[in-house]
Design an enzyme around this catalytic site. Structure first.
Site, PDB file in Angstrom:
ATOM      1  N   ARG A  87      -1.312  -1.550 -17.074  1.00 45.55           N
ATOM      2  CA  ARG A  87      -0.182  -2.215 -17.705  1.00 45.55           C
ATOM      3  C   ARG A  87      -0.414  -3.689 -17.966  1.00 45.55           C
ATOM      4  O   ARG A  87       0.249  -4.290 -18.802  1.00 45.55           O
ATOM      5  CB  ARG A  87       1.074  -2.040 -16.837  1.00 45.55           C
ATOM      6  CG  ARG A  87       1.655  -0.656 -16.928  1.00 45.55           C
ATOM      7  CD  ARG A  87       2.724  -0.424 -15.888  1.00 45.55           C
ATOM      8  NE  ARG A  87       3.751  -1.456 -15.890  1.00 45.55           N
ATOM      9  CZ  ARG A  87       4.706  -1.556 -14.959  1.00 45.55           C
ATOM     10  NH1 ARG A  87       4.728  -0.678 -13.960  1.00 45.55           N
ATOM     11  NH2 ARG A  87       5.612  -2.500 -15.014  1.00 45.55           N
ATOM     12  N   LYS A 105      -1.015  -2.181 -12.148  1.00 46.33           N
ATOM     13  CA  LYS A 105      -0.185  -3.284 -12.634  1.00 46.33           C
ATOM     14  C   LYS A 105      -0.204  -4.430 -11.629  1.00 46.33           C
ATOM     15  O   LYS A 105       0.004  -4.219 -10.440  1.00 46.33           O
ATOM     16  CB  LYS A 105       1.246  -2.777 -12.870  1.00 46.33           C
ATOM     17  CG  LYS A 105       2.284  -3.838 -13.141  1.00 46.33           C
ATOM     18  CD  LYS A 105       3.169  -4.024 -11.928  1.00 46.33           C
ATOM     19  CE  LYS A 105       4.247  -5.062 -12.183  1.00 46.33           C
ATOM     20  NZ  LYS A 105       5.022  -5.350 -10.935  1.00 46.33           N
ATOM     21  N   HIS A 117      -7.128   9.828  -9.278  1.00 49.39           N
ATOM     22  CA  HIS A 117      -6.232  10.900  -9.702  1.00 49.39           C
ATOM     23  C   HIS A 117      -4.775  10.569  -9.386  1.00 49.39           C
ATOM     24  O   HIS A 117      -4.406  10.475  -8.216  1.00 49.39           O
ATOM     25  CB  HIS A 117      -6.550  12.225  -8.993  1.00 49.39           C
ATOM     26  CG  HIS A 117      -7.998  12.591  -8.973  1.00 49.39           C
ATOM     27  ND1 HIS A 117      -8.660  13.082 -10.072  1.00 49.39           N
ATOM     28  CD2 HIS A 117      -8.905  12.543  -7.983  1.00 49.39           C
ATOM     29  CE1 HIS A 117      -9.917  13.331  -9.757  1.00 49.39           C
ATOM     30  NE2 HIS A 117     -10.098  13.003  -8.495  1.00 49.39           N
ATOM     31  N   TYR A 120      -0.581   5.317  -8.338  1.00 52.46           N
ATOM     32  CA  TYR A 120       0.115   4.121  -8.804  1.00 52.46           C
ATOM     33  C   TYR A 120      -0.268   2.967  -7.893  1.00 52.46           C
ATOM     34  O   TYR A 120      -0.117   3.054  -6.669  1.00 52.46           O
ATOM     35  CB  TYR A 120       1.636   4.286  -8.798  1.00 52.46           C
ATOM     36  CG  TYR A 120       2.337   2.997  -9.165  1.00 52.46           C
ATOM     37  CD1 TYR A 120       2.212   2.461 -10.445  1.00 52.46           C
ATOM     38  CD2 TYR A 120       3.076   2.282  -8.219  1.00 52.46           C
ATOM     39  CE1 TYR A 120       2.823   1.257 -10.781  1.00 52.46           C
ATOM     40  CE2 TYR A 120       3.684   1.087  -8.544  1.00 52.46           C
ATOM     41  CZ  TYR A 120       3.560   0.583  -9.830  1.00 52.46           C
ATOM     42  OH  TYR A 120       4.155  -0.620 -10.163  1.00 52.46           O
ATOM     43  N   ALA A 134      -5.995  11.706  -4.219  1.00 50.00           N
ATOM     44  CA  ALA A 134      -5.146  12.180  -5.300  1.00 50.00           C
ATOM     45  C   ALA A 134      -3.671  12.091  -4.921  1.00 50.00           C
ATOM     46  O   ALA A 134      -3.263  12.533  -3.847  1.00 50.00           O
ATOM     47  CB  ALA A 134      -5.509  13.620  -5.647  1.00 50.00           C
ATOM     48  N   ASN A 140       6.190  -0.556  -4.380  1.00 49.56           N
ATOM     49  CA  ASN A 140       6.187  -2.018  -4.409  1.00 49.56           C
ATOM     50  C   ASN A 140       7.558  -2.661  -4.453  1.00 49.56           C
ATOM     51  O   ASN A 140       7.655  -3.889  -4.517  1.00 49.56           O
ATOM     52  CB  ASN A 140       5.354  -2.513  -5.603  1.00 49.56           C
ATOM     53  CG  ASN A 140       5.899  -2.045  -6.941  1.00 49.56           C
ATOM     54  OD1 ASN A 140       6.600  -1.041  -7.014  1.00 49.56           O
ATOM     55  ND2 ASN A 140       5.571  -2.760  -8.003  1.00 49.56           N
TER      56      ASN A 140
END
Length: 218
Positions: A87, A105, A117, A120, A134, A140
């Site tokens: 991002r 991000k 896999h 985030y 995975a 966050n």
């Protein structure tokens, strides 16, 4: 409270000088976007600026379906696979893997990091050769949206950050489908069992089986 120096070998990131200015690594997150923009303008010609604010090393491999948002830097030998979503405000080191459906991000990935896999990684720093299994993710933002507090036993550090994921030391292994809650700090060479829900500071050279079952590696 684990420090930047205790968590990371700074010889494995282009952010070495930047991170070394901070006692605790999460303090570097607020200015990360501006740092990446400054760094990108100084990179050698082997890094191509493929779009404004996006620099990719000539030896990196980027899948055609991957999204690279500005600003970001992708290092030598790194593979960004199909469907990856970077991002922005991301510094990805050498020899990394950003896999299918992984989202990155406001983060630093040291050299050799693998998020291969369905991961985030937001507002986080992942140390040298750390690996997320995975489905493992960083959470966050707290549910009540209050600033994140980093805990180490009875010690509490107010970060002032409403968004703070995880700080993973070098060689940390996070098991599949684990959740690292806001403000999680994991010391070097520690393994997190699959399906774990982790919060607070986990000491180095440990095996995290559950919140009440953390053992030292032999």
């Amino acid at each position: 409270m684990l420090t930047t120096e205790e968590l990371f070998d700074l010889g494995h990131t282009l952010a070495a000088e930047y991170l070394s200015a901070y006692t605790h690594p999460w303090e570097a997150l607020k200015g990360l976007k501006e740092f990446i923009l400054r760094l990108g303008r100084t990179l050698p010609e082997i890094y191509a600026e493929i779009s404004p604010g996006v620099w990719v090393h000539g030896e990196a491999k980027i899948a055609p379906t991957a999204y690279l948002g500005a600003p970001c830097i992708i290092g030598a030998g790194t593979e960004v696979r199909h469907g990856a979503f970077i991002r922005g405000s991301a510094l990805v080191g050498e020899g990394c893997v950003v896999g299918n459906s992984a989202e990155i991000k406001n983060a630093v990935l040291f050299d050799g990091v693998q998020t291969p896999h369905y991961n985030y990684v937001g507002d986080s720093i992942l140390g040298y050769k750390s690996h997320m299994g995975a489905g493992a993710v960083t959470s966050n933002v707290k549910s009540d949206k209050s600033p994140v507090v980093v805990r180490d036993g009875e010690e509490r550090t107010e970060t002032g950050l409403k968004k703070l994921g995880a700080m993973l030391g070098d060689f940390v292994e996070v098991g599949c489908n684990s959740v690292l809650n806001p403000g999680t700090v994991v010391g070097r060479n520690t393994n997190i069992y699959p399906l774990s829900c982790v919060r607070g500071t986990i000491p180095p050279d440990s095996i995290y089986k559950a919140a009440d079952n953390i053992v030292r590696k032999i």
